[in-house]
Scaffold this motif. Structure first.
Motif, PDB file in Angstrom:
ATOM      1  N   PHE A 195     -16.067  -1.138  -5.007  1.00 27.51           N
ATOM      2  CA  PHE A 195     -15.575   0.219  -4.807  1.00 27.51           C
ATOM      3  C   PHE A 195     -14.052   0.200  -4.834  1.00 27.51           C
ATOM      4  N   ARG A 196     -13.476   1.359  -5.059  1.00 27.10           N
ATOM      5  CA  ARG A 196     -12.018   1.506  -5.068  1.00 27.10           C
ATOM      6  C   ARG A 196     -11.584   2.345  -3.879  1.00 27.10           C
ATOM      7  N   ALA A 197     -10.448   1.960  -3.305  1.00 27.37           N
ATOM      8  CA  ALA A 197      -9.880   2.682  -2.167  1.00 27.37           C
ATOM      9  C   ALA A 197      -8.377   2.426  -2.138  1.00 27.37           C
ATOM     10  N   LEU A 198      -7.689   3.108  -1.247  1.00 30.23           N
ATOM     11  CA  LEU A 198      -6.244   2.914  -1.050  1.00 30.23           C
ATOM     12  C   LEU A 198      -5.479   3.022  -2.368  1.00 30.23           C
ATOM     13  N   ASN A 199      -5.633   4.137  -3.014  1.00 36.91           N
ATOM     14  CA  ASN A 199      -4.932   4.421  -4.274  1.00 36.91           C
ATOM     15  C   ASN A 199      -5.414   3.535  -5.417  1.00 36.91           C
ATOM     16  N   GLY A 200      -6.709   3.237  -5.434  1.00 32.74           N
ATOM     17  CA  GLY A 200      -7.293   2.557  -6.584  1.00 32.74           C
ATOM     18  C   GLY A 200      -7.472   1.058  -6.495  1.00 32.74           C
ATOM     19  N   ILE A 201      -7.206   0.436  -5.341  1.00 38.69           N
ATOM     20  CA  ILE A 201      -7.425  -1.001  -5.211  1.00 38.69           C
ATOM     21  C   ILE A 201      -8.928  -1.268  -5.260  1.00 38.69           C
ATOM     22  N   TYR A 210       1.859   4.355  -9.371  1.00 39.86           N
ATOM     23  CA  TYR A 210       1.754   2.909  -9.472  1.00 39.86           C
ATOM     24  C   TYR A 210       0.354   2.462  -9.074  1.00 39.86           C
ATOM     25  N   ARG A 211      -0.211   1.560  -9.821  1.00 41.45           N
ATOM     26  CA  ARG A 211      -1.538   1.002  -9.549  1.00 41.45           C
ATOM     27  C   ARG A 211      -1.475  -0.511  -9.727  1.00 41.45           C
ATOM     28  N   TYR A 212      -2.303  -1.207  -8.965  1.00 39.80           N
ATOM     29  CA  TYR A 212      -2.476  -2.633  -9.199  1.00 39.80           C
ATOM     30  C   TYR A 212      -3.167  -2.800 -10.546  1.00 39.80           C
ATOM     31  N   PRO A 213      -3.047  -3.973 -11.173  1.00 39.52           N
ATOM     32  CA  PRO A 213      -3.760  -4.202 -12.429  1.00 39.52           C
ATOM     33  C   PRO A 213      -5.259  -3.959 -12.255  1.00 39.52           C
ATOM     34  N   LYS A 214      -5.914  -3.550 -13.315  1.00 41.10           N
ATOM     35  CA  LYS A 214      -7.321  -3.142 -13.295  1.00 41.10           C
ATOM     36  C   LYS A 214      -8.232  -4.156 -12.597  1.00 41.10           C
ATOM     37  N   ASP A 215      -8.076  -5.428 -12.866  1.00 37.04           N
ATOM     38  CA  ASP A 215      -8.982  -6.437 -12.319  1.00 37.04           C
ATOM     39  C   ASP A 215      -8.530  -7.033 -10.989  1.00 37.04           C
ATOM     40  N   PHE A 216      -7.363  -6.637 -10.486  1.00 36.74           N
ATOM     41  CA  PHE A 216      -6.922  -7.107  -9.174  1.00 36.74           C
ATOM     42  C   PHE A 216      -7.929  -6.611  -8.148  1.00 36.74           C
ATOM     43  N   HIS A 217      -8.361  -7.477  -7.235  1.00 36.62           N
ATOM     44  CA  HIS A 217      -9.288  -7.024  -6.206  1.00 36.62           C
ATOM     45  C   HIS A 217      -9.250  -7.923  -4.980  1.00 36.62           C
ATOM     46  N   LEU A 218      -9.809  -7.394  -3.901  1.00 38.26           N
ATOM     47  CA  LEU A 218      -9.987  -8.134  -2.665  1.00 38.26           C
ATOM     48  C   LEU A 218     -11.480  -8.331  -2.478  1.00 38.26           C
ATOM     49  N   GLY A 219     -11.906  -9.581  -2.253  1.00 37.43           N
ATOM     50  CA  GLY A 219     -13.319  -9.876  -2.108  1.00 37.43           C
ATOM     51  C   GLY A 219     -13.658 -10.333  -0.701  1.00 37.43           C
ATOM     52  N   PHE A 220     -14.767  -9.833  -0.201  1.00 38.29           N
ATOM     53  CA  PHE A 220     -15.274 -10.191   1.120  1.00 38.29           C
ATOM     54  C   PHE A 220     -16.693 -10.709   0.958  1.00 38.29           C
ATOM     55  N   TYR A 221     -16.995 -11.850   1.565  1.00 43.16           N
ATOM     56  CA  TYR A 221     -18.340 -12.411   1.523  1.00 43.16           C
ATOM     57  C   TYR A 221     -19.031 -12.170   2.858  1.00 43.16           C
ATOM     58  N   VAL A 222     -20.309 -11.819   2.776  1.00 42.91           N
ATOM     59  CA  VAL A 222     -21.147 -11.663   3.963  1.00 42.91           C
ATOM     60  C   VAL A 222     -22.360 -12.567   3.809  1.00 42.91           C
ATOM     61  N   ASP A 223     -23.125 -12.732   4.896  1.00 43.31           N
ATOM     62  CA  ASP A 223     -24.224 -13.689   4.901  1.00 43.31           C
ATOM     63  C   ASP A 223     -25.544 -13.153   4.385  1.00 43.31           C
ATOM     64  N   VAL A 280       0.844  -1.197   0.000  1.00 48.51           N
ATOM     65  CA  VAL A 280       0.000   0.000   0.000  1.00 48.51           C
ATOM     66  C   VAL A 280       0.880   1.248   0.000  1.00 48.51           C
ATOM     67  N   PRO A 281       0.390   2.330  -0.598  1.00 48.91           N
ATOM     68  CA  PRO A 281       1.187   3.557  -0.646  1.00 48.91           C
ATOM     69  C   PRO A 281       1.210   4.319   0.678  1.00 48.91           C
ATOM     70  N   ASP A 282       0.200   4.138   1.529  1.00 51.34           N
ATOM     71  CA  ASP A 282       0.111   4.867   2.794  1.00 51.34           C
ATOM     72  C   ASP A 282      -0.279   3.882   3.888  1.00 51.34           C
ATOM     73  N   LEU A 283       0.701   3.413   4.640  1.00 57.06           N
ATOM     74  CA  LEU A 283       0.468   2.374   5.645  1.00 57.06           C
ATOM     75  C   LEU A 283      -0.524   2.808   6.728  1.00 57.06           C
ATOM     76  N   PRO A 284      -0.364   3.991   7.347  1.00 57.47           N
ATOM     77  CA  PRO A 284      -1.344   4.385   8.377  1.00 57.47           C
ATOM     78  C   PRO A 284      -2.773   4.462   7.837  1.00 57.47           C
ATOM     79  N   GLU A 285      -2.946   4.963   6.616  1.00 57.25           N
ATOM     80  CA  GLU A 285      -4.279   5.032   6.003  1.00 57.25           C
ATOM     81  C   GLU A 285      -4.856   3.628   5.837  1.00 57.25           C
ATOM     82  N   ALA A 286      -4.041   2.691   5.370  1.00 59.21           N
ATOM     83  CA  ALA A 286      -4.505   1.320   5.145  1.00 59.21           C
ATOM     84  C   ALA A 286      -4.874   0.634   6.455  1.00 59.21           C
ATOM     85  N   ILE A 287      -4.106   0.862   7.506  1.00 56.25           N
ATOM     86  CA  ILE A 287      -4.421   0.274   8.816  1.00 56.25           C
ATOM     87  C   ILE A 287      -5.782   0.775   9.286  1.00 56.25           C
TER      88      ILE A 287
END
Length: 122
Positions: free
Chosen positions: A107-113, A60-73, A10-17
């Motif tokens: 959604f995108r956050a943390l410099n476009g992730i 610098y950006r992650y590739p366009k389709d790189f993502h983190l997914g979270f599942y909820v119930d 991540v580009p900004d560690l405190p922001e990401a935390i």
């Protein structure tokens, strides 16, 4: 075999935390200055956040389709997360909607992730 950790640069560690604590409920376990932070989700997954090397281009950006997914119930959890996201000050381009067999918010956050929050129990 079980995936138990991921190192996300991540580009900004405190922001990401703050982001992962406030929005996803991760707990900070260990931090080494402004270089690395180890966080847990309470379900056996460890997220390691590392500062991007200063030698990388600021754009610098992650590739366009790189993502983190979270599942909820429930779909209500997706809607509540969307409200929480807005209150946190992070906008999403679209409201949650039905897509690919689930009720999903991107959604995108943390410099476009790219992030995904999905419920498949519709």
């Amino acid at each position: 075999m079980k995936l138990n950790h991921l190192n996300l640069c991540v580009p900004d560690l405190p922001e990401a935390i703050t982001f992962f604590q406030s929005l996803f409920g991760f707990q900070l376990i260990e931090q080494k200055g402004t270089v690395i932070a180890v966080m847990e989700d309470g379900h056996g997954f460890t997220l390691v956040l590392s500062s991007m090397p200063s030698s990388l281009d600021e754009d610098y950006r992650y590739p366009k389709d790189f993502h983190l997914g979270f599942y909820v119930d429930t779909t209500t959890e997706v809607d509540e997360f969307h409200k929480k996201l807005k209150a946190f000050g992070t906008a999403s381009e679209h409201a949650p909607k039905l897509m690919r067999g689930g009720y999903t918010l991107y959604f995108r956050a943390l410099n476009g992730i790219l992030f995904e929050v999905t419920c498949f129990h519709i």
